[in-house]
Design a protein around this motif. Structure first.
Motif, PDB file in Angstrom:
ATOM      1  N   GLY A  99     -36.744 -13.420  -5.600  1.00  7.43           N
ATOM      2  CA  GLY A  99     -38.174 -13.085  -6.137  1.00  7.43           C
ATOM      3  C   GLY A  99     -38.237 -11.699  -6.386  1.00  7.43           C
ATOM      4  N   SER A 100     -37.151 -10.822  -6.931  1.00  6.15           N
ATOM      5  CA  SER A 100     -37.435  -9.415  -7.151  1.00  6.15           C
ATOM      6  C   SER A 100     -37.406  -9.447  -8.554  1.00  6.15           C
ATOM      7  CB  SER A 100     -36.375  -8.731  -6.560  1.00  6.15           C
ATOM      8  OG  SER A 100     -36.308  -7.332  -7.265  1.00  6.15           O
ATOM      9  N   GLY A 101     -38.428  -8.688  -9.133  1.00  5.83           N
ATOM     10  CA  GLY A 101     -37.906  -8.299 -10.691  1.00  5.83           C
ATOM     11  C   GLY A 101     -37.436  -7.153 -11.006  1.00  5.83           C
ATOM     12  N   ASN A 102     -36.843  -6.294 -10.095  1.00  9.88           N
ATOM     13  CA  ASN A 102     -36.333  -5.229 -10.277  1.00  9.88           C
ATOM     14  C   ASN A 102     -34.809  -5.078  -9.661  1.00  9.88           C
ATOM     15  OD1 ASN A 102     -38.721  -3.736 -10.963  1.00  9.88           O
ATOM     16  ND2 ASN A 102     -39.276  -3.783  -8.806  1.00  9.88           N
ATOM     17  N   PRO A 103     -33.812  -4.633 -10.526  1.00 10.97           N
ATOM     18  CA  PRO A 103     -32.596  -4.479 -10.238  1.00 10.97           C
ATOM     19  C   PRO A 103     -32.243  -3.409  -9.114  1.00 10.97           C
ATOM     20  CG  PRO A 103     -32.858  -3.056 -12.156  1.00 10.97           C
ATOM     21  CD  PRO A 103     -34.164  -3.838 -11.828  1.00 10.97           C
ATOM     22  N   SER A 104     -31.201  -3.511  -8.373  1.00  7.78           N
ATOM     23  CA  SER A 104     -30.894  -2.749  -7.129  1.00  7.78           C
ATOM     24  C   SER A 104     -29.424  -2.756  -7.346  1.00  7.78           C
ATOM     25  CB  SER A 104     -30.926  -3.903  -6.230  1.00  7.78           C
ATOM     26  OG  SER A 104     -30.159  -3.597  -4.906  1.00  7.78           O
ATOM     27  N   PRO A 105     -29.050  -1.444  -6.583  1.00 10.69           N
ATOM     28  CA  PRO A 105     -27.930  -0.661  -6.555  1.00 10.69           C
ATOM     29  C   PRO A 105     -26.689  -1.685  -6.005  1.00 10.69           C
ATOM     30  CG  PRO A 105     -29.436   0.888  -5.711  1.00 10.69           C
ATOM     31  CD  PRO A 105     -30.154  -0.446  -5.906  1.00 10.69           C
ATOM     32  N   ASP A 106     -27.205  -2.740  -5.426  1.00 12.76           N
ATOM     33  CA  ASP A 106     -26.229  -3.752  -4.790  1.00 12.76           C
ATOM     34  C   ASP A 106     -25.758  -4.711  -5.799  1.00 12.76           C
ATOM     35  OD1 ASP A 106     -26.796  -2.831  -2.247  1.00 12.76           O
ATOM     36  OD2 ASP A 106     -28.453  -4.433  -1.735  1.00 12.76           O
ATOM     37  N   MET A 107     -26.284  -4.529  -7.084  1.00 13.29           N
ATOM     38  CA  MET A 107     -25.767  -5.428  -8.413  1.00 13.29           C
ATOM     39  C   MET A 107     -24.591  -4.624  -8.763  1.00 13.29           C
ATOM     40  SD  MET A 107     -29.293  -6.452  -9.682  1.00 13.29           S
ATOM     41  CE  MET A 107     -30.669  -7.375  -9.068  1.00 13.29           C
ATOM     42  N   LEU A 108     -24.266  -3.292  -8.445  1.00 15.09           N
ATOM     43  CA  LEU A 108     -23.200  -2.586  -9.074  1.00 15.09           C
ATOM     44  C   LEU A 108     -22.076  -2.740  -8.217  1.00 15.09           C
ATOM     45  CD1 LEU A 108     -25.364   0.397 -10.128  1.00 15.09           C
ATOM     46  CD2 LEU A 108     -25.042  -1.564 -11.641  1.00 15.09           C
TER      47      LEU A 108
END
Length: 216
Positions: free
Chosen positions: A143-152
């Motif tokens: 439900g988040s519209g923003n990317p996170s450092p966890d995606m890297l």
């Protein structure tokens, strides 16, 4: 790093083309081939390669079953999938089977050494189009519209922090013992993964998410 690679695909011409690319990668010491999942299991048992590049769609034992069996019997052997299928379902099945990477067959040739390097560091490598799909699916689920450092990946976070600290491509390459071209590829992929298309945006993201502290 001298890598022994096993290339598994049931199409002879495809194997020949990929083998030619592998043999031009400086870190690759030797390349052997298998034309089926069953043959791959036999060769892994005999040679215990560092990494297996595995096709998914093969007659008889498919790549996913072969991957699962290799990882069960030889957990130290890394497996990266080579496939034309880019759906999230195929990717998640491959990761659940134990694969450490998923590389599209129509990927740019420069992706191959980067994928090998990433997988051998114990990280997950996904071709950029796949990576973008997985990130979008992750954001929908959370439900988040923003990317996170966890995606890297850890390497992408390292490079992002250095970019935000003002380091040039050459400086990053020297500090991380990478080629400038590899740094540029990592930068392009993290931009695509985050949906950010300029350096200023990367720096704002690093500050906003706490990866670096704004000097101001």
């Amino acid at each position: 790093m001298a890598l022994r690679v096993l290339l598994v695909d049931d199409h002879t011409l495809v194997r020949a083309g990929i083998r030619g690319l592998l043999e031009r990668v400086p870190q690759v010491e030797s390349v052997c081939e298998a034309g089926s999942g069953a043959q791959a299991l036999d060769i892994v048992a005999q040679l215990v390669p560092d990494i297996v590049l595995m096709d998914i769609g093969m007659k008889g034992m498919g790549g996913l079953e072969a991957t699962a069996r290799i990882k069960a019997d030889f957990p130290a052997v890394h497996v990266a999938i080579l496939s034309m299928f880019s759906s999230e379902e195929h990717v998640m099945q491959a990761l659940r089977a134990g694969a450490s990477g998923y590389l599209l067959k129509d990927a740019a040739t420069g992706e191959l050494p980067l994928a090998l390097e990433t997988v051998m560091r114990g990280e997950i490598y996904l071709s950029p189009p796949i990576s973008k799909q997985i990130v979008e699916a992750y954001m929908q689920r959370t439900g988040s519209g923003n990317p996170s450092p966890d995606m890297l990946t850890p390497r992408q976070r390292e490079i992002l922090v250095l970019i935000a600290d003002g380091a040039s491509t050459k400086q990053i390459a020297r500090q991380l013992d990478l080629s400038p071209k590899t740094v540029e590829t990592h930068r392009a992929q993290l931009m695509e993964r985050l949906g950010i298309h300029d350096m200023a945006g990367l720096i704002r993201f690093a500050v906003r998410t706490g990866l670096v502290v704004d000097a101001d």
